[in-house]
Design an enzyme around this catalytic site. Structure first.
Site, PDB file in Angstrom:
ATOM      1  N   MET A   1     -25.301   4.432  23.376  1.00 35.17           N
ATOM      2  CA  MET A   1     -24.227   4.345  22.386  1.00 35.17           C
ATOM      3  C   MET A   1     -24.279   3.042  21.564  1.00 35.17           C
ATOM      4  O   MET A   1     -24.961   2.101  21.932  1.00 35.17           O
ATOM      5  CB  MET A   1     -22.874   4.417  23.102  1.00 35.17           C
ATOM      6  CG  MET A   1     -22.683   5.710  23.871  1.00 35.17           C
ATOM      7  SD  MET A   1     -21.240   5.682  24.952  1.00 35.17           S
ATOM      8  CE  MET A   1     -19.892   5.610  23.786  1.00 35.17           C
ATOM      9  N   HIS A   2     -23.525   3.019  20.495  1.00 36.11           N
ATOM     10  CA  HIS A   2     -23.144   1.819  19.722  1.00 36.11           C
ATOM     11  C   HIS A   2     -24.252   1.134  18.915  1.00 36.11           C
ATOM     12  O   HIS A   2     -23.959   0.280  18.072  1.00 36.11           O
ATOM     13  CB  HIS A   2     -22.520   0.726  20.631  1.00 36.11           C
ATOM     14  CG  HIS A   2     -21.546   1.216  21.639  1.00 36.11           C
ATOM     15  ND1 HIS A   2     -20.368   1.831  21.304  1.00 36.11           N
ATOM     16  CD2 HIS A   2     -21.565   1.169  23.004  1.00 36.11           C
ATOM     17  CE1 HIS A   2     -19.705   2.146  22.415  1.00 36.11           C
ATOM     18  NE2 HIS A   2     -20.413   1.760  23.451  1.00 36.11           N
TER      19      HIS A   2
ATOM     20  N   ASP B   1     -24.197   9.074  25.311  1.00 36.76           N
ATOM     21  CA  ASP B   1     -24.797   9.356  26.632  1.00 36.76           C
ATOM     22  C   ASP B   1     -23.763   9.476  27.741  1.00 36.76           C
ATOM     23  O   ASP B   1     -23.930  10.271  28.667  1.00 36.76           O
ATOM     24  CB  ASP B   1     -25.923   8.376  26.995  1.00 36.76           C
ATOM     25  CG  ASP B   1     -25.483   6.920  27.069  1.00 36.76           C
ATOM     26  OD1 ASP B   1     -24.303   6.612  26.832  1.00 36.76           O
ATOM     27  OD2 ASP B   1     -26.363   6.077  27.361  1.00 36.76           O
TER      28      ASP B   1
HETATM   29  O1  LIG Z   1     -22.596   0.720  25.864  1.00 36.12           O
HETATM   30  C1  LIG Z   1     -22.529   1.648  26.638  1.00 36.12           C
HETATM   31  C2  LIG Z   1     -21.269   2.420  26.776  1.00 36.12           C
HETATM   32  O2  LIG Z   1     -20.195   1.887  26.060  1.00 36.12           O
HETATM   33  C3  LIG Z   1     -23.731   2.017  27.449  1.00 36.12           C
HETATM   34  O3  LIG Z   1     -23.402   2.879  28.499  1.00 36.12           O
HETATM   35  C4  LIG Z   1     -24.794   2.599  26.572  1.00 36.12           C
HETATM   36  O4  LIG Z   1     -24.372   3.885  26.148  1.00 36.12           O
HETATM   37  C5  LIG Z   1     -26.166   2.608  27.225  1.00 36.12           C
HETATM   38  O5  LIG Z   1     -26.328   3.519  28.229  1.00 36.12           O
HETATM   39  P1  LIG Z   1     -27.557   3.595  29.262  1.00 36.12           P
HETATM   40  O6  LIG Z   1     -28.815   3.299  28.555  1.00 36.12           O
HETATM   41  O7  LIG Z   1     -27.230   2.666  30.381  1.00 36.12           O
HETATM   42  O8  LIG Z   1     -27.473   5.039  29.734  1.00 36.12           O
END
Ligand SMILES: O=C(CO)[C@@H](O)[C@H](O)COP(=O)(O)O
Ligand SMILES: Nc1ncnc2c1ncn2[C@@H]1O[C@H](COP(=O)(O)OP(=O)(O)O)[C@@H](O)[C@H]1O
EC number: 2.7.1.17
Length: 500
Positions: free
Chosen positions: A81-82, A239
Site C-alpha cells: 500500500m501507499h 494487500d
Molecule cells: O503500509 C502498510 C499498511 O498500511 C503495509 O502493510 C504495506 O501494505 C506493505 O505490506 P507488506 O509488503 O508487508 O505485505
C-alpha cells in the site's frame, strides 16, 4: 478447467498464484526485487522492477503449470500500500517510488495535522502518518519542484502494474483510502484536502472498485508473458484488504494477523461507526461498501529478514527460524523491540529505533532469533490491547503472510495473544484474496463470502498453552517499558547519525 491468477505485489517479492474454480492453488511462482535505502528512513523501489518481476513470475507460472493461457479467465491484484508512483502526461515514471515504510515525511505529516487538525481525521479517518501517500506527494512538491511540475497524475504500486498490463490508468478504492486524500465515507477524492495543500484534483486518477473489470491484457504484455489478450483484469485491492479476504475476514468478530515485510492486526468493520480516533488505521475494504481497521508494525518480517541477512546470510530460513526452538520463552533473558525503521502502532514515531535488551554472555545466536520472533509478536499484542480497550476481544486470529510458514512462530502467537491461531492451507492470503476478487468479478460466485466458502481451507489451529501464556504476560509488561525508556537514547543516536 477454468482458472484465475492472483498477483500479490509485495515489498520483498511479487508472488503469483494460479487458482482453479474449486479454489485449489494449482501453481505459484515468485520473483524478488531490490529495496533501495539511499538515506536513513528512505525506502524506494523501481516501478519497472515490479512490472518485470510480474512478467517473469507469470512466464514461470505458465511454463510450470501445464495450463493453457486461454483457460485463465481472469486476473487481479493485491498490492503493497501507499507507495507513491508519480507519472508525467505520457504515463512515464518520474522518479523511484517512495514506499509505505519510507519515513522521510515527518515535517509534511506534521504540517497536514497543523493545517487541518481533526477535520483531516474526520474526512480520511486516519492521522497523516509518514507512510501514507499524501505526505510523500507534499515532500516531492517541496523538495523536487522540477519533478513535481512534470507530474500529471499518481498511482499506487499495483495500480501501476495493472496500468502497464492493460493500458488503463485507474486507482482502486481500498488502496486509494491509504493515500489519505480520499473521503472514505463518500468514496470520492476530497476536494477539501486537495485544495488545502494546493494539489489540482486532476492529479488524482479515476477510481474503480476492487471487482471492477478494468479491461484486458494488452497485445504487447500478452505476447511477452504468454497470457491471453482476452483474460479479464479486475481492480484488485490493498494487500491488507486482500489478505483479509484471503483469510476469510468478512465479519466483525473475525481478525487477522499478517507477518509480511510489515506486520498487521486487522478486523472487518461493517460501517464507519467505530471510531479509534486515528489510533488504528481505518480504510475502505475491497469488499464493496465495507471497511477494515488495523494496526501496523512497520518491521515485522523485515526485522527477521534483516537479522538473518546481517548475521546468518547463508543459513536456510527454516533452519534459522527453527533454531529458536532450542532457546526458551524469554530467550534466556533477552528482549527485542522491532522498531528498526521507526513504528506506526501503537507508537506513531518515525524516529524510534529498535533494541536488544538484556544481552548476557550466556546467550547464543538462537536466543537472538527467539527474541526477534517474540519481540515482533509483543508488538502485535500492543495492537490487540488497543482493540481490547475498544471492546473488541477476538476469540481467534487467522495468521497469514511469510511468517505463517513457521509452526514455532504460530505457537508463539497463540501463547502471547492467549488466543487460538488458525493456519490456512495457503499462507498466501493476499494472493488468494486477489484471485478471489477475479473469481467474483467474473461472476463465478455471487459474493466474496460464497467464494470464501469454496476457496479457504484451514490447515491447523494452534492453541495457547496456559503455562506459556503466564510467562509471556509477565514478559510483555517488561517489553512495554522499552519504548518509553529507549525513545530518548535511540532518538539521540539517530540525530548523531544524521549529522555525520
Ligand atoms: O503500509 C502498510 C499498511 O498500511 C503495509 O502493510 C504495506 O501494505 C506493505 O505490506 P507488506 O509488503 O508487508 O505485505
Ligand atoms: N520459513 C520462514 N519462516 C518464518 N518466516 C519466514 C519464512 N520465510 C520467510 N519468512 C518471513 O516472511 C517475510 C516475507 O513475507 P511475505 O508475506 O512474502 O512479505 P511481502 O508480502 O512483504 O513481500 C520475510 O520478511 C520473512 O521474515
Amino acid at each position: 478447467m477454468k482458472y484465475v491468477i492472483g498477483v500479490d505485489l509485495g515489498t520483498s517479492a511479487v508472488k503469483v498464484l494460479l487458482v482453479d474454480q474449486n479454489g485449489t492453488v494449482t501453481a505459484q511462482a515468485s520473483e524478488a526485487y531490490p529495496l533501495q535505502q539511499p538515506a536513513p528512513g528512505y525506502n524506494e523501489q523501481n516501478p519497472d522492477d515490479w512490472v518485470q518481476g510480474t512478467l517473469t513470475a507469470i512466464q514461470h507460472l505458465l511454463a510450470t503449470s501445464g495450463v493453457t493461457a486461454s483457460e485463465i479467465e481472469g486476473l487481479s491484484y493485491s498490492g503493497q500500500m501507499h507507495g507513491l508512483v508519480l507519472l508525467d502526461a505520457a504515463g512515464q515514471v518520474l522518479r523511484p517510488a517512495i514506499l509505505w515504510n519510507d519515513t522521510r515525511t515527518t515535517k509534511q505529516s506534521e504540517e497536514i495535522m497543523a493545517k487541518m487538525g481533526p477535520r483531516f481525521i474526520e474526512i480520511t479517518r486516519n492521522r497523516p502518518l509518514e507512510g501514507f501517500t499524501l505526505p510523500k506527494i507534499l515532500w516531492v512538491k517541496e523538495n523536487e519542484p522540477e519533478i513535481f511540475a512534470q507530474a500529471a497524475t499518481f498511482v499506487l504500486p499495483k495500480d501501476y502494474v495493472r496500468y502497464r498490463m492493460t493500458g488503463q490508468l485507474n486507482m482502486e478504492l481500498s488502496d486509494a483510502a491509504g493515500t489519505v486524500l480520499l473521503d472514505i465515507a463518500k468514496k470520492e477524492w476530497s476536494r477539501e484536502i486537495c485544495a488545502a495543500f494546493g494539489l489540482p484534483l486532476s492529479l488524482c486518477p479515476p477510481l474503480v472498485e476492487a471487482t471492477t473489470n478494468v479491461g484486458t491484457i494488452t497485445a504487447e504484455f500478452a505476447q511477452a508473458s504468454g497470457l491471453c489478450s482476452q483474460t479479464a483484469v479486475f481492480g484488485g485491492g490493498a494487500d491488507n484488504a486482500c489478505g483479509a479476504i484471503g483469510a476469510g475476514i468478512l465479519h466483525p468478530d473475525q481478525a487477522m494477523c499478517s507477518i509480511g515485510t510489515s506486520g498487521v492486526i486487522l478486523t472487518y468493520e461493517p460501517d464507519t461507526t467505530t471510531d479509534y480516533h486515528g489510533q488504528l488505521h481505518f480504510f475502505n475494504h475491497a469488499v464493496p461498501n465495507s471497511f477494515y481497521s488495523m494496526g501496523v508494525t512497520l518491521a515485522a518480517g523485515y526485522s527477521l529478514s534483516w537479522f538473518k541477512q546481517t548475521f546468518a546470510p547463508d543459513a536456510s530460513f527454516n533452519d534459522f527460524v527453527g533454531s529458536a526452538a532450542t532457546s526458551t520463552i524469554g530467550a534466556h533473558g533477552l528482549l527485542f523491540a522491532p522498531y528498526i525503521v521507526g513504528e506506526r502502532t501503537p507508537y506513531a514515531d518515525a524516529k524510534i529505533r529498535g533494541s536488544f535488551i538484556g544481552i548476557d554472555g550466556k546467550q547464543e545466536r538462537s536466543d537472538f532469533v527467539r527474541a526477534v520472533l517474540e519481540g515482533i509478536v509483543f508488538s502485535f499484542k500492543d495492537i490487540l490491547d488497543i482493540y481490547a480497550a475498544n471492546g473488541k476481544n477476538f476469540k481467534q486470529l487467522v495468521s497469514i503472510g511469510g511468517g505463517a510458514k513457521s509452526p514455532l512462530w504460530l505457537q508463539i502467537q497463540a501463547d502471547i495473544f492467549n488466543k487460538d491461531i488458525v493456519r490456512l492451507e495457503s499462507e498466501q492470503g493476499p494472493g488468494l484474496g486477489a484471485a478471489m476478487l477475479a473469481a467474483v468479478g467474473l461472476g463465478w460466485f455471487d459474493s466474496l463470502s460464497t467464494c470464501a466458502d469454496h476457496f479457504i481451507a484451514v490447515k491447523k489451529v494452534y492453541h495457547p498453552v496456559a503455562e506459556h501464556v503466564a510467562k509471556y504476560a509477565q514478559l510483555h509488561q517488561i517489553y512495554q517499558q522499552i519504548y518509553p525508556q529507549t525513545k530518548g537514547i535511540t532518538g539521540a543516536l539517530l540525530d548523531y547519525e544524521e549529522q555525520q
